[in-house]
Design a protein around this motif. Structure first.
Motif, PDB file in Angstrom:
ATOM      1  N   LEU A  23       0.952  -0.785  -0.296  1.00 28.05           N
ATOM      2  CA  LEU A  23      -0.277   0.198  -0.615  1.00 28.05           C
ATOM      3  C   LEU A  23       0.685   1.356   0.208  1.00 28.05           C
ATOM      4  O   LEU A  23       0.383   2.180  -0.518  1.00 28.05           O
ATOM      5  CB  LEU A  23      -0.885   0.048   1.478  1.00 28.05           C
ATOM      6  CG  LEU A  23      -2.020  -0.794   2.194  1.00 28.05           C
ATOM      7  CD1 LEU A  23      -3.139  -1.040   2.583  1.00 28.05           C
ATOM      8  CD2 LEU A  23      -3.136  -0.795  -0.548  1.00 28.05           C
ATOM      9  N   GLU A  24       2.046   0.870   0.889  1.00 22.65           N
ATOM     10  CA  GLU A  24       2.788   1.983   0.855  1.00 22.65           C
ATOM     11  C   GLU A  24       3.606   2.516  -0.335  1.00 22.65           C
ATOM     12  O   GLU A  24       3.677   3.997  -0.755  1.00 22.65           O
ATOM     13  CB  GLU A  24       3.754   2.475   1.825  1.00 22.65           C
ATOM     14  CG  GLU A  24       3.940   2.050   3.317  1.00 22.65           C
ATOM     15  CD  GLU A  24       4.751   1.597   3.915  1.00 22.65           C
ATOM     16  OE1 GLU A  24       5.492   1.144   3.684  1.00 22.65           O
ATOM     17  OE2 GLU A  24       4.627   1.544   5.011  1.00 22.65           O
ATOM     18  N   THR A  28      -2.495  -2.010  -5.025  1.00 18.90           N
ATOM     19  CA  THR A  28      -3.805  -2.840  -4.447  1.00 18.90           C
ATOM     20  C   THR A  28      -4.042  -3.957  -4.107  1.00 18.90           C
ATOM     21  O   THR A  28      -3.581  -4.271  -4.899  1.00 18.90           O
ATOM     22  CB  THR A  28      -4.849  -2.248  -4.848  1.00 18.90           C
ATOM     23  OG1 THR A  28      -5.288  -0.638  -6.269  1.00 18.90           O
ATOM     24  CG2 THR A  28      -6.410  -2.253  -5.018  1.00 18.90           C
ATOM     25  N   GLN A  43      -7.230   0.880   6.146  1.00 15.11           N
ATOM     26  CA  GLN A  43      -8.303   0.723   5.897  1.00 15.11           C
ATOM     27  C   GLN A  43      -8.477   2.357   5.295  1.00 15.11           C
ATOM     28  O   GLN A  43      -8.649   3.155   4.147  1.00 15.11           O
ATOM     29  CB  GLN A  43      -9.371  -0.357   5.872  1.00 15.11           C
ATOM     30  CG  GLN A  43      -9.872   0.067   4.525  1.00 15.11           C
ATOM     31  CD  GLN A  43     -11.846  -0.661   4.102  1.00 15.11           C
ATOM     32  OE1 GLN A  43     -12.369  -1.074   4.904  1.00 15.11           O
ATOM     33  NE2 GLN A  43     -11.344  -1.845   3.474  1.00 15.11           N
ATOM     34  N   ARG A  45      -6.311   4.644   5.935  1.00 18.81           N
ATOM     35  CA  ARG A  45      -5.583   5.441   5.696  1.00 18.81           C
ATOM     36  C   ARG A  45      -5.399   5.270   4.169  1.00 18.81           C
ATOM     37  O   ARG A  45      -4.650   6.204   3.234  1.00 18.81           O
ATOM     38  CB  ARG A  45      -4.413   5.099   6.486  1.00 18.81           C
ATOM     39  CG  ARG A  45      -3.957   5.397   7.382  1.00 18.81           C
ATOM     40  CD  ARG A  45      -3.397   4.586   8.456  1.00 18.81           C
ATOM     41  NE  ARG A  45      -1.671   3.916   7.574  1.00 18.81           N
ATOM     42  CZ  ARG A  45      -0.738   4.082   8.410  1.00 18.81           C
ATOM     43  NH1 ARG A  45      -0.892   2.870   8.816  1.00 18.81           N
ATOM     44  NH2 ARG A  45       0.205   3.302   7.443  1.00 18.81           N
ATOM     45  N   TYR A  46      -5.615   3.900   3.211  1.00 16.26           N
ATOM     46  CA  TYR A  46      -5.754   3.603   2.024  1.00 16.26           C
ATOM     47  C   TYR A  46      -6.916   3.713   1.869  1.00 16.26           C
ATOM     48  O   TYR A  46      -7.667   2.553   0.749  1.00 16.26           O
ATOM     49  CB  TYR A  46      -4.591   2.938   1.768  1.00 16.26           C
ATOM     50  CG  TYR A  46      -3.762   3.269   2.498  1.00 16.26           C
ATOM     51  CD1 TYR A  46      -2.824   3.683   1.715  1.00 16.26           C
ATOM     52  CD2 TYR A  46      -3.050   2.293   3.918  1.00 16.26           C
ATOM     53  CE1 TYR A  46      -1.432   3.985   1.723  1.00 16.26           C
ATOM     54  CE2 TYR A  46      -1.881   2.719   4.021  1.00 16.26           C
ATOM     55  CZ  TYR A  46      -0.862   3.453   3.257  1.00 16.26           C
ATOM     56  OH  TYR A  46       0.347   3.804   3.494  1.00 16.26           O
ATOM     57  N   ARG A  49      -8.031   1.812  -2.108  1.00 18.97           N
ATOM     58  CA  ARG A  49      -6.328   0.828  -2.653  1.00 18.97           C
ATOM     59  C   ARG A  49      -6.922  -1.099  -1.633  1.00 18.97           C
ATOM     60  O   ARG A  49      -5.774  -1.466  -2.128  1.00 18.97           O
ATOM     61  CB  ARG A  49      -5.287   1.068  -2.193  1.00 18.97           C
ATOM     62  CG  ARG A  49      -5.431   1.997  -3.733  1.00 18.97           C
ATOM     63  CD  ARG A  49      -3.703   2.584  -4.131  1.00 18.97           C
ATOM     64  NE  ARG A  49      -3.472   3.719  -3.192  1.00 18.97           N
ATOM     65  CZ  ARG A  49      -2.120   3.357  -2.453  1.00 18.97           C
ATOM     66  NH1 ARG A  49      -1.678   1.795  -2.155  1.00 18.97           N
ATOM     67  NH2 ARG A  49      -2.299   3.996  -1.439  1.00 18.97           N
TER      68      ARG A  49
END
Length: 277
Positions: A23-24, A28, A43, A45-46, A49
């Motif tokens: 994710l960083e 995805t 989740q 934070r992203y 994705r």
């Protein structure tokens, strides 16, 4: 180039670390675990994705439903990471029949059914990569871990055949063989069978107490191991196996060299048992 991943067993350990690192970097991830709420913070934070799905890999119907939904949602999944699993410690007399079934259902049948669920999708999209978490325990064996080794040796045999079956579809696979790592798996989270008095005097019995302690500190760095797992997806053709950790290299090298030496010592016997022309 960003990729779409499906990873099982993401609540902790390698699965959790891999999810975070992917994710960083902008990929995805469909992350599966028994309790999706454990990743709700990640989740948030992203959004968009990280997709969460409740999954018990021993539930074959649920495996197929989760896989079908993931491909329908993302359209394409480039990498499948079969990571869900655990270790069972105990001699063959100490483990219960229920524990045996659970170990094999999770580590072997669960992994096989995941592969069976994803293959039609990977064929339809023209290929993909599968990473199967095995262990140095898929090449070596220690007393007290017979059922865990049975599960890892079995899944390695399965993948040896599988990669030959699916190569023409552009599907490749790598068996990941880490040594002991500083994850919860290697630090007190192993399932322990009830001990029998008869085995308390044998030399390896002390390992039970060591493995059960949270203070047990293996040599392997899980962050570095995950980095290499992700990196191997860029290698073409896919490596059949990826050994991680100095203990994995040392112990597997010794085991393989020993088996080869034993085979060579039996060469004449092997050749002598062919049928006469």
């Amino acid at each position: 180039m960003s990729r779409n991943w499906l990873i099982t067993g993401t609540s902790s350990g390698f699965g959790r670390i891999m999810t975070e690192r992917l994710l960083e970097r902008g990929d995805t991830v469909v992350a599966t675990l028994r309790q999706p709420d454990r990743l709700h913070g990640l989740q948030s934070r992203y959004p968009g994705r990280l997709h969460l799905a409740a999954l018990d890999v021993t539930d074959t119907q649920q495996v197929r439903q989760v896989v079908d939904r993931a491909f329908a949602q993302l359209g394409r999944i480039d990498v499948i990471v079969s990571n869900a699993g655990y270790g069972l410690f105990g001699t063959v007399e100490e483990v219960s029949s229920a524990q045996i079934r659970q170990q094999l259902d999770t580590n072997v049948i669960g992994s096989i059914e995941l592969v069976r669920a994803v293959l039609p999708h990977l064929r339809a999209q023209g290929g993909g990569r599968i990473l199967q978490l095995s262990s140095m325990g898929g090449q070596v064996a220690f007393p007290g871990l017979s059922l865990y080794h049975a599960s890892k040796w079995a899944i390695e045999g399965f993948f040896e055949s599988l990669v030959q079956e699916v190569a023409s579809f552009g599907i490749e696979a790598t068996l990941i063989e880490p040594g002991a790592a500083r994850t919860q798996f290697g630090r007190g989270s192993m399932v322990m069978a009830a001990p029998l008095a008869a085995y308390q005097a044998v030399p390896f019995s002390a390992r039970r107490a060591v493995l059960a302690r949270d203070s047990y500190t293996p040599i392997g760095d899980p962050e570095k191991m995950v980095h290499e797992m992700i990196a191997c997806v860029d290698v073409t053709p896919a490596p059949r196996r990826l050994a991680l950790g100095s203990d994995a290299y040392r112990l597997m090298h010794a085991a393989l060299a020993g088996r080869l030496a034993q085979l060579e010592a039996q060469k004449d016997i092997a050749l002598s048992t062919d049928a006469s022309p």
